[in-house]
Design a protein around this motif. Structure first.
Motif, PDB file in Angstrom:
ATOM      1  N   ASP A  87       0.954  -1.076   0.221  1.00 18.47           N
ATOM      2  CA  ASP A  87      -0.229  -0.091  -0.366  1.00 18.47           C
ATOM      3  C   ASP A  87       0.748   1.355  -0.229  1.00 18.47           C
ATOM      4  O   ASP A  87       0.763   2.191  -0.794  1.00 18.47           O
ATOM      5  CB  ASP A  87      -1.192  -0.618   1.061  1.00 18.47           C
ATOM      6  CG  ASP A  87      -1.427   0.779   1.412  1.00 18.47           C
ATOM      7  OD1 ASP A  87      -1.848   1.751   0.573  1.00 18.47           O
ATOM      8  OD2 ASP A  87      -2.486   0.986   2.369  1.00 18.47           O
ATOM      9  N   LEU A  88       1.665   1.741   0.789  1.00 18.69           N
ATOM     10  CA  LEU A  88       2.952   2.702   1.317  1.00 18.69           C
ATOM     11  C   LEU A  88       3.455   2.603   0.070  1.00 18.69           C
ATOM     12  O   LEU A  88       3.996   3.224  -0.766  1.00 18.69           O
ATOM     13  CB  LEU A  88       3.163   2.450   2.104  1.00 18.69           C
ATOM     14  CG  LEU A  88       3.654   3.845   2.632  1.00 18.69           C
ATOM     15  CD1 LEU A  88       2.730   5.340   2.440  1.00 18.69           C
ATOM     16  CD2 LEU A  88       4.258   3.833   4.209  1.00 18.69           C
ATOM     17  N   GLY A  89       4.261   1.559  -0.474  1.00 14.73           N
ATOM     18  CA  GLY A  89       5.236   1.369  -1.168  1.00 14.73           C
ATOM     19  C   GLY A  89       4.848   1.605  -2.386  1.00 14.73           C
ATOM     20  O   GLY A  89       5.265   2.191  -3.629  1.00 14.73           O
ATOM     21  N   GLY A  90       4.064   1.407  -2.618  1.00 16.05           N
ATOM     22  CA  GLY A  90       3.531   1.833  -4.613  1.00 16.05           C
ATOM     23  C   GLY A  90       3.011   2.801  -4.631  1.00 16.05           C
ATOM     24  O   GLY A  90       3.513   3.756  -5.226  1.00 16.05           O
ATOM     25  N   ALA A  91       2.201   3.587  -3.244  1.00 19.61           N
ATOM     26  CA  ALA A  91       2.048   4.964  -3.250  1.00 19.61           C
ATOM     27  C   ALA A  91       3.218   5.892  -3.508  1.00 19.61           C
ATOM     28  O   ALA A  91       3.055   6.528  -4.281  1.00 19.61           O
ATOM     29  CB  ALA A  91       1.276   5.411  -2.305  1.00 19.61           C
ATOM     30  N   ALA A  92       4.132   5.425  -2.811  1.00 19.17           N
ATOM     31  CA  ALA A  92       5.527   6.030  -2.689  1.00 19.17           C
ATOM     32  C   ALA A  92       5.776   6.218  -3.585  1.00 19.17           C
ATOM     33  O   ALA A  92       6.753   7.221  -4.380  1.00 19.17           O
ATOM     34  CB  ALA A  92       6.793   5.983  -1.380  1.00 19.17           C
ATOM     35  N   LEU A  93       6.054   4.902  -4.814  1.00 19.54           N
ATOM     36  CA  LEU A  93       6.602   4.685  -6.602  1.00 19.54           C
ATOM     37  C   LEU A  93       6.116   5.759  -6.860  1.00 19.54           C
ATOM     38  O   LEU A  93       6.304   5.988  -8.001  1.00 19.54           O
ATOM     39  CB  LEU A  93       6.715   3.116  -6.301  1.00 19.54           C
ATOM     40  CG  LEU A  93       7.397   3.178  -7.518  1.00 19.54           C
ATOM     41  CD1 LEU A  93       9.577   3.868  -8.293  1.00 19.54           C
ATOM     42  CD2 LEU A  93       7.391   1.213  -8.030  1.00 19.54           C
ATOM     43  N   GLY A  94       4.589   5.842  -7.187  1.00 20.84           N
ATOM     44  CA  GLY A  94       3.552   6.627  -7.841  1.00 20.84           C
ATOM     45  C   GLY A  94       4.552   8.022  -8.250  1.00 20.84           C
ATOM     46  O   GLY A  94       3.957   8.165  -8.962  1.00 20.84           O
ATOM     47  N   ALA A  95       4.206   8.307  -6.720  1.00 18.61           N
ATOM     48  CA  ALA A  95       4.721   9.446  -7.012  1.00 18.61           C
ATOM     49  C   ALA A  95       5.613   9.977  -7.097  1.00 18.61           C
ATOM     50  O   ALA A  95       5.898  10.606  -7.464  1.00 18.61           O
ATOM     51  CB  ALA A  95       3.973   9.875  -5.177  1.00 18.61           C
ATOM     52  N   LEU A  96       6.853   9.267  -6.902  1.00 18.64           N
ATOM     53  CA  LEU A  96       7.971   9.622  -7.881  1.00 18.64           C
ATOM     54  C   LEU A  96       7.689   9.446  -9.521  1.00 18.64           C
ATOM     55  O   LEU A  96       8.053  10.368 -10.350  1.00 18.64           O
ATOM     56  CB  LEU A  96       9.119   8.475  -7.627  1.00 18.64           C
ATOM     57  CG  LEU A  96       9.884   8.783  -5.622  1.00 18.64           C
ATOM     58  CD1 LEU A  96      11.203   8.055  -5.772  1.00 18.64           C
ATOM     59  CD2 LEU A  96      10.139  10.211  -6.064  1.00 18.64           C
ATOM     60  N   LEU A  97       7.183   8.464 -10.157  1.00 19.66           N
ATOM     61  CA  LEU A  97       6.369   8.079 -11.260  1.00 19.66           C
ATOM     62  C   LEU A  97       5.988   9.532 -11.571  1.00 19.66           C
ATOM     63  O   LEU A  97       5.840   9.854 -13.198  1.00 19.66           O
ATOM     64  CB  LEU A  97       5.947   7.051 -11.612  1.00 19.66           C
ATOM     65  CG  LEU A  97       7.169   6.093 -11.504  1.00 19.66           C
ATOM     66  CD1 LEU A  97       6.528   4.321 -11.457  1.00 19.66           C
ATOM     67  CD2 LEU A  97       8.147   5.943 -11.755  1.00 19.66           C
ATOM     68  N   GLY A  98       4.565  10.167 -10.688  1.00 17.17           N
ATOM     69  CA  GLY A  98       3.801  10.911 -11.700  1.00 17.17           C
ATOM     70  C   GLY A  98       4.499  11.743 -12.062  1.00 17.17           C
ATOM     71  O   GLY A  98       4.197  12.898 -12.399  1.00 17.17           O
TER      72      GLY A  98
END
Length: 401
Positions: free
Chosen positions: A354-365
């Motif tokens: 949950d948290l790791g996905g959101a954090a990685l997505g923020a960087l990619l976004g």
């Protein structure tokens, strides 16, 4: 031997639910006051942003390890001790604020300690719930917990925390310390929550974590749910990392308009808690989970096309209803399927995804938006979710098995 679980929520669940509600209000107050405190101490934007990262860092570092400890210790006692330690850390922060000796380093240290405690307490609370509520009552119990979080943490605590900070910068953190102490007292009264099996206690932490990962990977439904959630959060994190810019540049909203649009999340989330149990009974978990993935895909497409704040608000409300229903459904399915001695470890993997996905997505976004504009992350997220729908569709039929 584990005590029998009542078919109806009783005194133990009432204590657990009240403890969760009280601590959620305290958490929300501190979350609103925390950024204000950092900004009062330093004007450096990197330090202000770093405060958020410091608290999230604990989940990235310790989520799996905390899950192993949750499965080898008395979960009730663990929550009590962690809450008392968090209360002590917040009381220390309150004293430094009150005496004018607070520094960025002190704030970072307390936030890191709070985040570390959260990895233990939140995982243990989720694992403890099936010990006090019968399996058929888990959706309703989770709905009540999610509702208290939405009302207390999102609606009540945020404005209260900002107001208390203006009254006295130290007060919000003292209040949060009191809520943790009160939650510890309530959890201490719960009769359930026995330690894990002796063989789990004898294994090393590394072996315990590996055993939890192996069990989860072999369980097709939970593996599908975990991976879908992780990938879905990468997509969500990528899209909503630039949401403030999307609101300004695409929808033409001011800062105040942006704040009002954010309330759509809370409104939809609260509505989701009221309908989750009835929807589960009406259509079953399988179709609820499948529909949720489709809604998520359509949400990203709709926001990519939207130019009206009203349309965006309606989309966000529907999305938030789905997100709450999905969370309640997945949590209930997981709690029923996972053996008691593995609930902490499996739950911690879900938290990490949950948290790791959101954090990685923020960087990619941020990168995608910089290259192709503020709507590009939403189109990319829609494509990712289309792939998730196709890959998860068949395995999700096991949710009602």
């Amino acid at each position: 031997m584990r005590a029998p679980v009542s078919a109806r929520p009783g005194a133990d669940f009432t204590r657990l639910w009240t403890a969760s509600a009280v601590s959620n209000v305290g958490d929300g107050v501190a979350m609103a006051a925390g950024p204000l405190l950092v900004a009062a101490v330093t004007d450096n934007p990197a330090y202000v942003a770093g405060a958020v990262f410091v608290q999230q860092l604990s989940w990235l570092l310790f989520a799996l390890i905390s899950g192993a400890f949750v499965d080898r210790l008395d979960r009730r006692r663990l929550v009590v001790i962690v809450n008392l330690l968090r209360a002590a850390a917040l009381a220390a922060l309150m004293l430094t604020v009150a005496t004018g000796t607070v520094t960025v380093a002190v704030i970072y240290l307390v936030l890191f300690l709070l985040g570390t405690g959260e990895t233990l307490a939140d995982t243990a609370m989720s694992a403890l719930l099936p010990a006090v509520v019968a399996p058929e009552r888990l959706p309703a119990a989770n709905a009540r917990l999610y509702a208290s979080f939405t009302i207390g943490n999102q609606f009540v605590a945020k404005p209260l925390g900002a107001w208390l900070f203006v009254v006295s910068a130290a007060v919000p953190f003292g209040l949060n310390a009191l809520t943790f102490a009160a939650a510890a007292a309530l959890i201490a009264g719960i009769r359930s929550g026995a330690p894990a099996a002796p063989e789990t206690q004898r294994s090393s932490v590394r072996d315990a974590v590996a055993a939890g990962l192996r069990w989860l990977w072999r369980h097709r439904l939970l593996r599908t749910l975990g991976l879908s959630m992780g990938v879905g959060n990468i997509a969500f994190g990528a899209a909503f990392a630039v949401f403030v810019l999307y609101c300004r540049d695409r929808l033409g909203l001011s800062e105040v308009g942006y704040g009002f649009l954010l309330t759509a999340f809370a409104v939809g989330g609260l509505a989701g808690t009221t309908v989750a149990t009835r929807l589960t009974r009406a259509v079953g978990s399988t179709w609820l989970l499948r529909a949720g993935l489709v809604i998520e895909m359509v949400t990203h497409i709709s926001l990519a096309l939207a130019t009206s704040p009203g349309v965006a608000a309606a989309v966000l409300i529907v999305f938030s209803v789905h997100a709450m229903v999905w969370g309640i459904t997945v949590t209930s399915v997981r709690q029923r399927a996972v053996p008691e001695e593995l609930r902490g470890r499996v739950g911690s993997v879900f938290s990490l995804l949950d948290l790791g996905g959101a954090a990685l997505g923020a960087l990619l976004g941020g990168l995608v938006a910089a290259l192709w504009g503020v709507t590009a992350p939403f189109w990319a997220a829609a494509a990712v979710m289309a792939a998730v729908v196709l890959s998860a569709w068949r395995p999700l039929r096991e949710a009602d098995a």
